[in-house]
Design a protein around this motif. Structure first.
Motif, PDB file in Angstrom:
ATOM      1  N   LYS A  12    -101.967 141.018  61.062  1.00 17.56           N
ATOM      2  CA  LYS A  12    -100.507 141.162  61.033  1.00 17.56           C
ATOM      3  C   LYS A  12     -99.924 140.278  62.115  1.00 17.56           C
ATOM      4  O   LYS A  12    -100.385 140.361  63.258  1.00 17.56           O
ATOM      5  CB  LYS A  12    -100.143 142.628  61.273  1.00 17.56           C
ATOM      6  CG  LYS A  12     -98.659 142.944  61.226  1.00 17.56           C
ATOM      7  CD  LYS A  12     -98.465 144.434  61.450  1.00 17.56           C
ATOM      8  CE  LYS A  12     -97.012 144.825  61.418  1.00 17.56           C
ATOM      9  NZ  LYS A  12     -96.813 146.282  61.629  1.00 17.56           N
ATOM     10  N   PRO A  13     -98.972 139.413  61.758  1.00 20.11           N
ATOM     11  CA  PRO A  13     -98.358 139.217  60.445  1.00 20.11           C
ATOM     12  C   PRO A  13     -99.284 138.457  59.500  1.00 20.11           C
ATOM     13  O   PRO A  13    -100.235 137.811  59.950  1.00 20.11           O
ATOM     14  CB  PRO A  13     -97.118 138.377  60.771  1.00 20.11           C
ATOM     15  CG  PRO A  13     -97.519 137.595  61.981  1.00 20.11           C
ATOM     16  CD  PRO A  13     -98.390 138.511  62.780  1.00 20.11           C
ATOM     17  N   GLN A  14     -98.995 138.547  58.220  1.00 16.59           N
ATOM     18  CA  GLN A  14     -99.791 137.828  57.243  1.00 16.59           C
ATOM     19  C   GLN A  14     -99.354 136.367  57.171  1.00 16.59           C
ATOM     20  O   GLN A  14     -98.260 136.001  57.615  1.00 16.59           O
ATOM     21  CB  GLN A  14     -99.668 138.489  55.869  1.00 16.59           C
ATOM     22  CG  GLN A  14    -100.249 139.894  55.820  1.00 16.59           C
ATOM     23  CD  GLN A  14    -100.157 140.496  54.432  1.00 16.59           C
ATOM     24  OE1 GLN A  14     -99.466 139.994  53.568  1.00 16.59           O
ATOM     25  NE2 GLN A  14    -100.883 141.589  54.231  1.00 16.59           N
ATOM     26  N   LYS A  15    -100.212 135.568  56.627  1.00 12.48           N
ATOM     27  CA  LYS A  15     -99.939 134.137  56.515  1.00 12.48           C
ATOM     28  C   LYS A  15     -98.663 133.889  55.718  1.00 12.48           C
ATOM     29  O   LYS A  15     -98.430 134.499  54.671  1.00 12.48           O
ATOM     30  CB  LYS A  15    -101.126 133.441  55.834  1.00 12.48           C
ATOM     31  CG  LYS A  15    -100.989 131.933  55.747  1.00 12.48           C
ATOM     32  CD  LYS A  15    -102.216 131.309  55.097  1.00 12.48           C
ATOM     33  CE  LYS A  15    -102.081 129.795  55.013  1.00 12.48           C
ATOM     34  NZ  LYS A  15    -103.264 129.176  54.366  1.00 12.48           N
ATOM     35  N   ASP A  16     -97.801 133.011  56.242  1.00 16.30           N
ATOM     36  CA  ASP A  16     -96.533 132.595  55.620  1.00 16.30           C
ATOM     37  C   ASP A  16     -95.524 133.727  55.524  1.00 16.30           C
ATOM     38  O   ASP A  16     -94.558 133.644  54.746  1.00 16.30           O
ATOM     39  CB  ASP A  16     -96.766 131.989  54.229  1.00 16.30           C
ATOM     40  CG  ASP A  16     -97.634 130.751  54.286  1.00 16.30           C
ATOM     41  OD1 ASP A  16     -97.542 130.013  55.278  1.00 16.30           O
ATOM     42  OD2 ASP A  16     -98.420 130.535  53.343  1.00 16.30           O
ATOM     43  N   ALA A  17     -95.709 134.794  56.300  1.00 13.11           N
ATOM     44  CA  ALA A  17     -94.776 135.925  56.253  1.00 13.11           C
ATOM     45  C   ALA A  17     -93.435 135.544  56.878  1.00 13.11           C
ATOM     46  O   ALA A  17     -93.354 134.691  57.759  1.00 13.11           O
ATOM     47  CB  ALA A  17     -95.365 137.127  56.986  1.00 13.11           C
ATOM     48  N   LEU A  18     -92.370 136.200  56.393  1.00 11.90           N
ATOM     49  CA  LEU A  18     -91.046 136.151  57.015  1.00 11.90           C
ATOM     50  C   LEU A  18     -90.759 137.549  57.513  1.00 11.90           C
ATOM     51  O   LEU A  18     -90.671 138.492  56.727  1.00 11.90           O
ATOM     52  CB  LEU A  18     -89.992 135.700  56.009  1.00 11.90           C
ATOM     53  CG  LEU A  18     -88.532 135.806  56.465  1.00 11.90           C
ATOM     54  CD1 LEU A  18     -88.272 134.909  57.671  1.00 11.90           C
ATOM     55  CD2 LEU A  18     -87.584 135.458  55.316  1.00 11.90           C
ATOM     56  N   THR A  19     -90.602 137.727  58.823  1.00  8.64           N
ATOM     57  CA  THR A  19     -90.510 139.071  59.378  1.00  8.64           C
ATOM     58  C   THR A  19     -89.638 139.088  60.623  1.00  8.64           C
ATOM     59  O   THR A  19     -89.437 138.057  61.282  1.00  8.64           O
ATOM     60  CB  THR A  19     -91.922 139.604  59.728  1.00  8.64           C
ATOM     61  OG1 THR A  19     -91.807 140.925  60.265  1.00  8.64           O
ATOM     62  CG2 THR A  19     -92.595 138.712  60.758  1.00  8.64           C
ATOM     63  N   ASN A  20     -89.110 140.267  60.931  1.00  8.68           N
ATOM     64  CA  ASN A  20     -88.380 140.471  62.181  1.00  8.68           C
ATOM     65  C   ASN A  20     -89.174 141.353  63.140  1.00  8.68           C
ATOM     66  O   ASN A  20     -88.639 141.838  64.134  1.00  8.68           O
ATOM     67  CB  ASN A  20     -87.016 141.111  61.912  1.00  8.68           C
ATOM     68  CG  ASN A  20     -87.136 142.490  61.282  1.00  8.68           C
ATOM     69  OD1 ASN A  20     -88.220 142.921  60.884  1.00  8.68           O
ATOM     70  ND2 ASN A  20     -86.031 143.203  61.183  1.00  8.68           N
ATOM     71  N   ILE A  21     -90.438 141.567  62.838  1.00 12.18           N
ATOM     72  CA  ILE A  21     -91.301 142.440  63.631  1.00 12.18           C
ATOM     73  C   ILE A  21     -92.169 141.599  64.557  1.00 12.18           C
ATOM     74  O   ILE A  21     -92.782 140.614  64.126  1.00 12.18           O
ATOM     75  CB  ILE A  21     -92.173 143.318  62.716  1.00 12.18           C
ATOM     76  CG1 ILE A  21     -91.279 144.237  61.872  1.00 12.18           C
ATOM     77  CG2 ILE A  21     -93.163 144.147  63.527  1.00 12.18           C
ATOM     78  CD1 ILE A  21     -92.025 145.053  60.845  1.00 12.18           C
ATOM     79  N   ARG A  22     -92.252 142.019  65.828  1.00 14.58           N
ATOM     80  CA  ARG A  22     -93.038 141.278  66.813  1.00 14.58           C
ATOM     81  C   ARG A  22     -94.454 141.830  66.970  1.00 14.58           C
ATOM     82  O   ARG A  22     -95.252 141.293  67.731  1.00 14.58           O
ATOM     83  CB  ARG A  22     -92.332 141.328  68.174  1.00 14.58           C
ATOM     84  CG  ARG A  22     -91.010 140.556  68.197  1.00 14.58           C
ATOM     85  CD  ARG A  22     -90.347 140.594  69.555  1.00 14.58           C
ATOM     86  NE  ARG A  22     -89.854 141.925  69.889  1.00 14.58           N
ATOM     87  CZ  ARG A  22     -90.415 142.734  70.770  1.00 14.58           C
ATOM     88  NH1 ARG A  22     -91.505 142.357  71.427  1.00 14.58           N
ATOM     89  NH2 ARG A  22     -89.903 143.924  71.019  1.00 14.58           N
ATOM     90  N   GLU A  23     -94.778 142.903  66.253  1.00 16.72           N
ATOM     91  CA  GLU A  23     -96.099 143.504  66.377  1.00 16.72           C
ATOM     92  C   GLU A  23     -97.167 142.601  65.767  1.00 16.72           C
ATOM     93  O   GLU A  23     -96.951 142.004  64.710  1.00 16.72           O
ATOM     94  CB  GLU A  23     -96.146 144.864  65.686  1.00 16.72           C
ATOM     95  CG  GLU A  23     -95.223 145.896  66.311  1.00 16.72           C
ATOM     96  CD  GLU A  23     -95.218 147.193  65.531  1.00 16.72           C
ATOM     97  OE1 GLU A  23     -95.874 147.252  64.468  1.00 16.72           O
ATOM     98  OE2 GLU A  23     -94.566 148.141  65.973  1.00 16.72           O
TER      99      GLU A  23
END
Length: 281
Positions: free
Chosen positions: A43-54
């Protein structure tokens, strides 16, 4: 001088072969004989779009009792290294809260004694920027009745995923497609109670960020109530007659009264007298 036996020569060759096999061609990674490390970013996964910093990394080892340490390197709009904390086979941590939005590359590195192992790189996009949301129409404080059209503008750097229109906790409409950033809703105000209302437009983007705008409106779908007091129904009048009537509304309270005779608006014959003076002559 005693000649070396075939067995001695074989042992020397096997030792040399083992040394060659333990060298993996990456001078940055030390090795220990018999130690096998596996490390991968979960996490994050490859090519992900996210607002999470974990971040989460899975790391395991054979040939040793435990993983000593796992570090994560991030590169992009900001760069650095963070040390992750173990939770069973997972190692977890958070990227810095000051991390700017943008594209990043991550690589994890596990340590076991003098041995190390790097994961494959994972690229992702981090987005912490909320959409911009505003009401275009109706205007603030508008008096609404029947079906009204509501227009909301919502824009975002990675794209708006959805706009919801709410009255308190009641969903009035939802749209996932706008035209040039404008989302349109048709609202039947007759389904709402009359009175002052606060509407909210909540926009969310594709990474999960959201923002909202509010609009104060007044809904009134109930006609006023008018009561005649003077003259009474069917009365015969002449000269100057005092007209007395009352108009009230559930939203606006007491309302001004306009008097008409045969469709024509009447003028007050004597504004100094109490009530409305109608000169019938």
């Amino acid at each position: 001088m005693e000649k070396p036996s075939c067995l001695s020569i074989l042992l020397v060759l096997l030792t040399a072969l083992a040394s060659c096999n333990s060298w993996n061609g990456n001078p940055s990674q030390g090795t220990q004989t018999g130690v096998q490390i596996a490390v991968a970013i979960q996490k994050p996964q490859k090519d992900a779009l996210t607002n999470i910093r974990e971040v989460e990394v899975r790391a395991s080892v054979t040939g040793a009792s435990k993983i000593d340490k796992v570090e994560l390197t991030y590169q992009g709009g900001a760069s650095g290294i963070i040390t992750l904390l173990p939770q069973q086979n997972l190692w977890k941590g958070e990227l810095p809260p000051t991390l700017p939005s943008g594209k990043y590359t991550l690589k994890a590195k596990a340590y076991v004694g003098t041995s190390t192992k790097e994961s494959e790189e994972v690229s992702f996009t981090y987005d912490k920027d909320s959409p911009r949301v505003e009401f275009l129409s109706p205007g603030s404080g508008s008096l609404l009745r029947g079906v009204v059209t509501v227009r909301v503008q919502a824009t975002d750097n990675v794209g708006v995923a959805r706009v919801q229109l709410l009255d308190g906790g009641t969903l009035l409409g939802e749209s996932t497609s706008g035209v040039n950033g404008v989302f349109t809703f048709d609202v039947d105000t007759r389904r709402l109670e009359d009175g002052d209302r606060t509407w909210r437009a909540v926009g969310s983007d594709r990474s999960g960020d959201f923002a909202e705008a509010t609009l104060a409106v007044r809904v009134d779908n109930t006609a006023p109530v008018v009561r005649w007091f003077n003259p009474v129904n069917g009365a015969v009048v002449g000269g100057v007659v005092t007209l007395v009537a009352e108009a009230t509304d559930g939203v606006d309270g007491s309302l001004p009264v306009t008097y008409k005779a045969n469709g024509q608006v009447l003028a007050d014959a004597d504004a100094n007298e109490a009530g409305f003076q109608w000169d019938t002559r």
